[in-house]
Write a protein that holds these residues in place. Structure first.
Motif, PDB file in Angstrom:
ATOM      1  N   ARG A  42       0.822  -1.208   0.000  1.00 58.20           N
ATOM      2  CA  ARG A  42       0.000   0.000   0.000  1.00 58.20           C
ATOM      3  C   ARG A  42       0.857   1.259   0.000  1.00 58.20           C
ATOM      4  N   TYR A  43       1.914   1.268   0.794  1.00 56.25           N
ATOM      5  CA  TYR A  43       2.771   2.447   0.905  1.00 56.25           C
ATOM      6  C   TYR A  43       3.419   2.779  -0.435  1.00 56.25           C
ATOM      7  N   ILE A  44       3.938   1.755  -1.116  1.00 61.43           N
ATOM      8  CA  ILE A  44       4.582   1.992  -2.413  1.00 61.43           C
ATOM      9  C   ILE A  44       3.556   2.467  -3.432  1.00 61.43           C
ATOM     10  N   LEU A  45       2.343   1.886  -3.405  1.00 61.62           N
ATOM     11  CA  LEU A  45       1.297   2.322  -4.337  1.00 61.62           C
ATOM     12  C   LEU A  45       0.900   3.775  -4.094  1.00 61.62           C
ATOM     13  N   GLU A  46       0.752   4.164  -2.846  1.00 66.31           N
ATOM     14  CA  GLU A  46       0.397   5.550  -2.542  1.00 66.31           C
ATOM     15  C   GLU A  46       1.512   6.505  -2.960  1.00 66.31           C
ATOM     16  N   SER A 177      -8.160  -1.873   5.795  1.00 65.17           N
ATOM     17  CA  SER A 177      -8.312  -1.637   7.233  1.00 65.17           C
ATOM     18  C   SER A 177      -9.708  -2.060   7.689  1.00 65.17           C
ATOM     19  N   ALA A 178     -10.119  -3.232   7.240  1.00 65.87           N
ATOM     20  CA  ALA A 178     -11.477  -3.728   7.498  1.00 65.87           C
ATOM     21  C   ALA A 178     -11.410  -5.174   7.980  1.00 65.87           C
ATOM     22  N   THR A 213      -1.763  -2.639  10.094  1.00 59.84           N
ATOM     23  CA  THR A 213      -2.097  -1.590   9.134  1.00 59.84           C
ATOM     24  C   THR A 213      -2.424  -0.275   9.834  1.00 59.84           C
ATOM     25  N   GLN A 214      -3.242  -0.358  10.877  1.00 58.25           N
ATOM     26  CA  GLN A 214      -3.641   0.860  11.575  1.00 58.25           C
ATOM     27  C   GLN A 214      -2.488   1.501  12.337  1.00 58.25           C
ATOM     28  N   SER A 215      -1.541   0.704  12.769  1.00 56.95           N
ATOM     29  CA  SER A 215      -0.376   1.279  13.449  1.00 56.95           C
ATOM     30  C   SER A 215       0.488   2.081  12.483  1.00 56.95           C
ATOM     31  N   PHE A 216       0.355   1.780  11.187  1.00 61.45           N
ATOM     32  CA  PHE A 216       1.162   2.497  10.183  1.00 61.45           C
ATOM     33  C   PHE A 216       0.362   3.615   9.521  1.00 61.45           C
ATOM     34  N   PHE A 217      -0.875   3.320   9.093  1.00 62.60           N
ATOM     35  CA  PHE A 217      -1.683   4.288   8.355  1.00 62.60           C
ATOM     36  C   PHE A 217      -2.670   5.050   9.230  1.00 62.60           C
TER      37      PHE A 217
END
Length: 523
Positions: A42-46, A177-178, A213-217
């Motif tokens: 996700r990070y690379i895509l964003e 995040s679901a 995921t939530q700890s990062f985003f």
């Protein structure tokens, strides 16, 4: 099945509580690894999306030579994508149909090659601007991680099926995040039953991946909907209309998608390894005239909810996004349709909400309700998984006040697709992949036997029947029956009832037969 593996399976069935606790712990570990992997994805895509947007701003004012260089780069990306798919054919497309086939033992997956090719291919395809989603690759990455853990620890094929499902659940949870949607999707769409063992491992993996995921985003939902009101009952007539419209649009989506895939198969203008050049070059042009349709489009949903788009522009957007998604996915490169179909659903809701407000006297206060409800309905129409659709939209919007209206519009869309006999898109794609690859179920040798878990459905051929009166497929053996927390040793006079979990030793090629016997629909 080898003798050591058979011994492990029988030990697991005899010590069922210990086995469930073990795969619960394994689910946590899978969720951790899958969460970290998808977070990086996700990070690379964003990052790629930000760079792409900045690039097009620069190209608008820069010299023509830079534009030429960018289009040459797109052709090179198409070449790389062709090489990646040729290296690992199962990395092409969404990945969800492939995971379904692997869980059903209809396909085999090389987890190491999948992780490498799906990750790199997904970044190239989606990052370059194709209208594809990250959720399909995330689910396949998670499933591959689950399979890898199973293989590295020497787990049985029965246990591997649980861990594959857990990994897929973790992949979806991390992508959006679901966590609840990740669990429900894996049970409703992939594993096809709500086995306590699957539920425990999938829940552990999904929650762990969501925490990573939530700890990062951060803990904010994917879509920025705030203060969505409860949809009033006096407007429920509009929900029926919205459900029918999205249902029919979902049927169109599925049929055009399959038609586009068939078109790519028939075309002879470009070599198969360069098919991605078609959507990539079109996307390059769209970057100058309609950049909103590029990429997955979760930011586009937030803009639609702000009400900044006119009705005419949304009509243009939905047509362009629909067509570009077909062309992008049809090329066979790594990438999913989950997020693009949600965007098409949001645009449908935006158009419906605008019409309702300006021409039908609906209070503008409920405009965003139409967007949220249409996303769930369109997802249900395409995937035919209404529970997953409702839960997913609840988690992605961060509001649980519209559950009743979500269920109402989703079921209307589901019934509409049922009336016109539309199949779930991932089932159609799986059938197509199996037919295209000519995949045959594993051979009937003694080493290709496995224990399959299945649940007896109400009204099935097994419901209410004694074991001795059932016409079982050849070369299969009923090993154990679980009824709640009670284990039943199978005997000829034992009566099977709906809700029983059966553990059947069978050849891999007979998986479909035993599922149909129990009344479970796997296709």
């Amino acid at each position: 099945m080898t003798r050591p593996e058979a011994s492990k399976v029988y030990h697991a069935l005899l010590h069922w509580r210990d086995f469930r606790f073990k795969i619960f712990l394994e689910g946590i570990f899978i969720g951790l690894i899958a969460g970290i992997t998808v977070v990086l994805f996700r990070y690379i895509l964003e990052l790629a999306e930000k760079m792409r947007n900045a690039l097009y701003v620069h190209l608008h004012t820069g010299p023509w030579s830079l534009t030429l260089l960018w289009f040459l780069s797109l052709l090179f990306i198409a070449y790389l994508l062709g090489k990646i798919v040729a290296y690992e054919p199962m990395s092409g497309g969404s990945g969800i149909p492939q995971v379904k086939a692997v869980i059903l033992r209809l396909m085999k997956m090389n987890w190491q090659r999948i992780i490498a090719s799906k990750f790199v291919g997904g970044v190239l395809a989606i990052g370059a601007g194709l209208s594809l989603g990250r959720e399909g690759p995330s689910i396949q990455l998670g499933a591959a991680i689950g399979q890898g853990l199973s293989r590295l620890m020497g787990r049985t094929k029965m246990e591997e099926r649980y861990l594959l499902t857990s990994g897929a659940s973790a992949g979806l949870a991390a992508a959006f995040s679901a966590p609840l949607a990740g669990v429900i999707f894996s049970l409703e769409e992939l594993h096809k039953n709500f086995s306590p063992a699957v539920l425990m491992s999938a829940m552990a993996a999904s929650l762990t991946a969501a925490l990573v995921t939530q700890s990062f985003f951060g803990a904010n939902p994917i879509f920025s909907f705030t203060g969505i009101p409860v949809f009033p009952f006096r407007y429920y007539g509009y929900l029926v209309i919205l459900g029918i419209v999205t249902g029919l649009l979902g049927v169109l989506f599925n049929r055009v998608l399959i038609g586009t895939l068939n078109f790519y198969d028939r075309q002879r203008v470009l070599p198969k390894g360069m098919q991605a050049a078609i959507p990539l070059l079109l996307g390059g042009l769209a970057g100058f005239v309609l950049p909103e349709i590029l990429g997955g489009g979760n930011d586009l949903v937030n803009v639609i909810s702000s009400g900044r788009f006119t009705l005419d522009f949304m009509l243009i957007l939905i047509a362009a996004k629909f067509i570009f998604t077909m062309i992008s996915y049809g090329s066979g490169v790594p990438g999913g349709i989950f997020l693009p179909l949600l965007v098409v659903g949001a645009l449908t809701g935006g158009i419906s909400g605008t019409v309702a407000v300006h021409y039908l006297g609906v209070d503008p206060f409920y405009y965003n309700n139409f967007i949220v409800l249409a996303m769930a309905a369109f997802f249900t129409a395409v995937v035919k998984a209404p529970i997953t659709g409702s839960i997913l939209i609840l988690e992605m919007t961060g509001s649980f006040t519209h559950l009743l209206s979500l269920i109402a519009v989703s079921m209307t869309a589901y019934l509409t697709t049922d009336i016109v006999k539309s199949k779930p898109v991932y089932d159609e794609l799986m059938e197509r992949s199996l037919a295209k690859s000519g995949s045959e179920p594993a051979s009937m040798g003694p080493r290709n036997r496995m224990v399959t878990e299945l649940v007896v459905c109400v009204g099935s051929k097994l419901d209410g029947q004694k074991i001795k009166n059932i016409s079982w497929p050849s070369h299969c053996l009923l090993v154990s029956i679980r009824r709640g927390e009670m284990e039943i040793i199978p005997k000829g006079d034992t009566k099977i009832i709906a809700g029983d979990y059966l553990y059947v030793l069978t050849n891999e090629g007979q998986t479909e037969e035993v599922y149909e016997l129990a009344g479970e629909c796997i296709l």
